[in-house]
Design an enzyme around this catalytic site. Structure first.
Site, PDB file in Angstrom:
ATOM      1  N   GLN A  53      -8.649 -23.651 -19.800  1.00  0.00           N
ATOM      2  CA  GLN A  53      -8.687 -22.544 -18.849  1.00  0.00           C
ATOM      3  C   GLN A  53      -7.392 -22.422 -18.060  1.00  0.00           C
ATOM      4  OE1 GLN A  53     -11.387 -20.177 -18.661  1.00  0.00           O
ATOM      5  NE2 GLN A  53     -11.521 -21.265 -20.606  1.00  0.00           N
TER       6      GLN A  53
ATOM      7  N   GLU B  16     -15.796 -19.448 -10.996  1.00  0.00           N
ATOM      8  CA  GLU B  16     -16.156 -18.523 -12.076  1.00  0.00           C
ATOM      9  C   GLU B  16     -16.932 -19.244 -13.182  1.00  0.00           C
ATOM     10  OE1 GLU B  16     -13.849 -15.505 -15.193  1.00  0.00           O
ATOM     11  OE2 GLU B  16     -12.750 -17.101 -14.167  1.00  0.00           O
ATOM     12  N   HIS B  17     -16.370 -20.354 -13.658  1.00  0.00           N
ATOM     13  CA  HIS B  17     -17.000 -21.146 -14.712  1.00  0.00           C
ATOM     14  C   HIS B  17     -17.282 -22.547 -14.173  1.00  0.00           C
ATOM     15  CE1 HIS B  17     -14.058 -18.408 -16.830  1.00  0.00           C
ATOM     16  NE2 HIS B  17     -15.166 -18.086 -17.471  1.00  0.00           N
TER      17      HIS B  17
ATOM     18  N   ASP C  72     -16.169 -17.550 -23.401  1.00  0.00           N
ATOM     19  CA  ASP C  72     -15.085 -16.576 -23.465  1.00  0.00           C
ATOM     20  C   ASP C  72     -15.053 -15.841 -24.795  1.00  0.00           C
ATOM     21  OD1 ASP C  72     -14.167 -17.083 -20.933  1.00  0.00           O
ATOM     22  OD2 ASP C  72     -12.506 -18.370 -21.559  1.00  0.00           O
TER      23      ASP C  72
ATOM     24  N   HIS D  21     -36.332  15.942  11.103  1.00  0.00           N
ATOM     25  CA  HIS D  21     -37.160  15.103  10.233  1.00  0.00           C
ATOM     26  C   HIS D  21     -38.621  15.167  10.675  1.00  0.00           C
ATOM     27  CE1 HIS D  21     -33.285  13.507   9.070  1.00  0.00           C
ATOM     28  NE2 HIS D  21     -33.832  12.667   8.206  1.00  0.00           N
TER      29      HIS D  21
END
Length: 442
Positions: A250, A318-319, A352, A412
Site C-alpha cells: 500500500q 481506510e484498510h 483493490d 402550515h
C-alpha cells in the site's frame, strides 16, 4: 499508552487542500462553466498534450482498441468484474422498497431510485487504475443507473487500451479519453458535446479530488479522497514477513500513504521493521514506498488485543488487516474503518484488485462517519405519503394546526385546519370559505 517502535517523521497534511490547488481548480472549473468545450480542449492540450476532434470514443474505435488487448487480460477483467457485480448485486438485493400503514388509512412508503446519470473517473498517470472502472461503473449499473459516462486520461498520446477495455466491459455507455480537472468539470457541468451527470465517482490526484470537493452540491460525489492508508493489527501469531510485504504493497501508492502496524508483540513489530527495510531496495516502486514508509510509517506496541483495536479505531484507517489468532474478533471489537481484511490469507491487494468488494473507501479519518462506495451511493432513497381515511386526515389536521403555530408557521397550520374542517367539522376562523361545500358563505 502505546510504545512507539517506529515513528512517523512527518504529519500528513492532506486533510486540507493546498491553497494553490484550490485556486487552480476553481479557475479551471469557472473556465469550463463559462466556455465549455473550448476550455476543456485548451486545458487538455496544456496539461496532457492531447487534442482530437471528439474526446468521446466511437463504437468502432472502442471495438478496435478492445480487440487489441490480449485475450488473457480480457478474461481477467471479466472475472474481476463478475466478482464486483456479484457483491454489488447482493448489496442491491438487501435494499428494499416498503410501504406501511401507520394509522388507519395513512400509508407511508419508501422507494430506492437510481440516479439518472453518473460519471466515472478512471485514473491514469503513474498507475492506470483499471480496477476503478470495475468499482465505479459495474456498481452503478447494478444499482440501475441508465447512463454511465466514463473518462480516463490519455497515455503517451493515445487512449490507454486496458483502461478502455475495462470501461467498455464494465458497461459504460460513453467513454471519453480526457483527464484532470477539465474532465471532472465537463462531466459535472456539461458542455456543448458532453451531457452533465448527477454524480461523480472514482479516485484521482489532488487536483481531481479538489475538483470533486468544489463541485459537490451541484453533483453528488462518492467520497472526499485522500492518500491510500493501511493499518495492520497483529499479535504474536502473525508472520512479520507477510506484514512487511502488505505494508509496502500500500505504501507504493504514493509518498504520502500511511502504513501503520499496531501489535501486541515486540518481536513481531521489530522483525516487521527489519523486513520492510530489507525488501525496499528490491522493490521496483521502492522510491515511492520508501518515502511513504520513512515519513508516514508507524509501528506501535500495545499490551493486548483490546488496546490494539482501540488504538486502530483512533486512526479510522481506510484498510485494516487483522493478523491475530481470532481475526473475526475485530467484527465486534472495532467500529472505525473503511474495510476489514480478516486473517493472513486476506490482503488489501485482493480488495483493490480481485475479490469483489468495493475499493473506493473513506480516507483521512472519514471512516468515523461513513463507509465506502456501494450500490446505495447511486440510489436516492425517497419517500411518499397517502391518506385514504378522512377521519385520520381530520385528526392529523388538528394536530398539525396546533404544532405549526407553536413554531409561528401560520400557513402550515391553515393547511392542517383545512383538512380538519373538511372532514371533521372544525371551524375556520381565518376564512368565510366553506371548505365542505366549496363555496363562499353569504
Amino acid at each position: 499508552m502505546p510504545v512507539v517502535l517506529k515513528p512517523a517523521t512527518s504529519k500528513n497534511s492532506a486533510r486540507s487542500s493546498r491553497p494553490d490547488t484550490v485556486d487552480t481548480v476553481a479557475e479551471i472549473i469557472a473556465d469550463v462553466r463559462a466556455h465549455g468545450d473550448e476550455a476543456v480542449r485548451r486545458y487538455s492540450t496544456k496539461f496532457d498534450a492531447w487534442d482530437r476532434a471528439s474526446y468521446r470514443l466511437g463504437p468502432d474505435e472502442i471495438r478496435a482498441i478492445v480487440s487489441g488487448v490480449p485475450a488473457t487480460v480480457l478474461d481477467d477483467l471479466r472475472f474481476v468484474q463478475r466478482q464486483v457485480q456479484n457483491f454489488a448485486q447482493a448489496q442491491r438485493d438487501s435494499v428494499h422498497d416498503f410501504e406501511i400503514e401507520t394509522l388507519p388509512g395513512v400509508f407511508l412508503g419508501q422507494r430506492n431510485v437510481p440516479v439518472t446519470a453518473a460519471g466515472a473517473y478512471v485514473p491514469g498517470g503513474r498507475y492506470p487504475l483499471t480496477a476503478s472502472a470495475h468499482m465505479t461503473i459495474v456498481t452503478a449499473k447494478v444499482a440501475g443507473v441508465e447512463r454511465v459516462a466514463a473518462t480516463t486520461p490519455p497515455n503517451e498520446g493515445a487512449p490507454p487500451p486496458i483502461s478502455v477495455a475495462a470501461m467498455h466491459l464494465a458497461g459504460a455507455e460513453e467513454i471519453y479519453v480526457l483527464g484532470g480537472v477539465q474532465a471532472v468539470a465537463a462531466l459535472a457541468l456539461g458542455t456543448e458535446t458532453i451531457d452533465p451527470v448527477n454524480m461523480l465517482a472514482g479516485p484521482g490526484n489532488a487536483y481531481v479530488a479538489e475538483a470533486k470537493r468544489q463541485l459537490f452540491g451541484e453533483v453528488g460525489i462518492d467520497l472526499f479522497a485522500g492518500p491510500t492508508e493501511v493499518l495492520i493489527v497483529a499479535d504474536e501469531t502473525a508472520d512479520p514477513f507477510t506484514i512487511a510485504v502488505d505494508l509496502l504493497s500500500q505504501a507504493e501508492h504514493g509518498p504520502d500513504s500511511p502504513a501503520v502496524l499496531v501489535t501486541t508483540s515486540r518481536e513481531v513489530g521489530l522483525r516487521a521493521i527489519e523486513y520492510v527495510e530489507a525488501l525496499l531496495p528490491g522493490l521496483p516502486t521502492g522510491e515511492v514506498a520508501g518515502a511513504a514508509w520513512r515519513d508516514h510509517g508507524e509501528v506501535l506496541l500495545v499490551e493486548n488485543q483490546e488496546e490494539a483495536f482501540a488504538v486502530a479505531d483512533t486512526y479510522a484507517s481506510e484498510h485494516v488487516q487483522i493478523f491475530t489468532a481470532q481475526p473475526r474478533d475485530a467484527l465486534t471489537g472495532m467500529r472505525d474503518y473503511g474495510a476489514l481484511f480478516l486473517g493472513q490469507d486476506t490482503c488489501v491487494a485482493y480488495g483493490d484488485k480481485v475479490i469483489g468488494t468495493n475499493h473506493v473507501l473513506p480516507t483521512l479519518g472519514a471512516a468515523r462517519y461513513t463507509g465506502g462506495l456501494w450500490v446505495g451511493k447511486y440510489l436516492k432513497t425517497v419517500t411518499y405519503q397517502e391518506i385514504r381515511d378522512t377521519d385520520s386526515s381530520a385528526m392529523l389536521g388538528e394536530i398539525c394546526g396546533r404544532t405549526s403555530r407553536l413554531e409561528s408557521f401560520e400557513g402550515h397550520g391553515r393547511s392542517g385546519d383545512l383538512r380538519a374542517a373538511r372532514h371533521g367539522g372544525a371551524s375556520l376562523p381565518w376564512t368565510d370559505h366553506d371548505v365542505r361545500l366549496g363555496d363562499t358563505r353569504s
